[in-house]
Design a protein around this motif. Sequence first.
Motif: not given
Ligand code: NAD
Length: 257
Positions: A10, A13, A32, A60, A87-88, A106, A110, A137, A139, A184-185, A189
């Motif tokens: 939702t 990434i 989500g 969740d 991915n979550a 937590k 997750v 996914i 990191s 970094w994306v 988050l």
């Molecule tokens: P984001 O916060 O934009 O999205 C996180 C998603 O996870 C959301 O859809 C949220 O609803 C869901 N989520 C969170 N807690 C949850 C729970 N308890 N149960 C179910 N769903 C849950 O984050 P993002 O940056 O898009 O991260 C997505 C993935 O990519 C993560 O695993 C993150 O560690 C990884 N990542 C992100 C980056 C970055 O720079 N953004 C870099 C490396 C890895």
Amino acid sequence: MQHMCVTGATSGIGRGIAQQAAAAKMGLTITGLEAEADIAPLIAALTEAGAAFVHYYQVDLSDGDVARQMVSAAADKAGQLDILVNNAGIQHVAPVESFPVAQWDKVIAVNLSAAFHTTAIAVPLMRQAGFGRIINIASVHGLVASVQKAAYVAAKHGIIGLTKTVALEIAEANMTCNAICPGWVRTPLVEAQIEAKAQASGLTVEEQAKQLVTEKQPKPDFATPEQIGDMVLYLASDAAKMVNGASFTIDGGWSAQ
Ligand code: NAD
């Protein structure tokens, strides 16, 4: 038509991955934390982009039983499960000596345990169907550490270990399990981290974003969620049939140093 299940789709990434899968005309299960009514515009956009169907689960995933039930229900409803994208994820930043125990639990639940639970249900379904792709996914923090991210770094190193183990266990079937390691994306988050650092440093949010990226990455840009989605599509394709147990960085050279 293939069915891809993307957890945490939702936002950020996961949303980018769902977007690219929709453009490839896949059927989608997305999950989500939001109520279904709140993500109606996203479902409409994915349908508009070409998704064969979009099923949504508000779950969740820190509860392992819920994660397991979600995968079973999603596969039942779609009639198959071809691709699972774990991915979550969440972040919490604090020094190890004062890292809140509840946040440690937590983040591990997750970012790591949820993928164990979803994978445990997906593997027998995929084995029976004779095809499967599991894409985690992770990191760059699955490969290297940063200060104040004990739980996240532990979870991400853990998911790379999980990826390798599952890859070995499914190697003889037409199945693979791989990980993607973004740097970094700029998603919500990361935005939270940029804003917290900007408050502490007195820099503007944009100045802080630039500093955050260049501190770690030789390439001074954020990757996009869609770029991560394109790597997911590659790993799901026939071209990647022999790619198994691998971790792909999309980190602008961060981990090359
Ligand atoms: P984001 O916060 O934009 O999205 C996180 C998603 O996870 C959301 O859809 C949220 O609803 C869901 N989520 C969170 N807690 C949850 C729970 N308890 N149960 C179910 N769903 C849950 O984050 P993002 O940056 O898009 O991260 C997505 C993935 O990519 C993560 O695993 C993150 O560690 C990884 N990542 C992100 C980056 C970055 O720079 N953004 C870099 C490396 C890895």
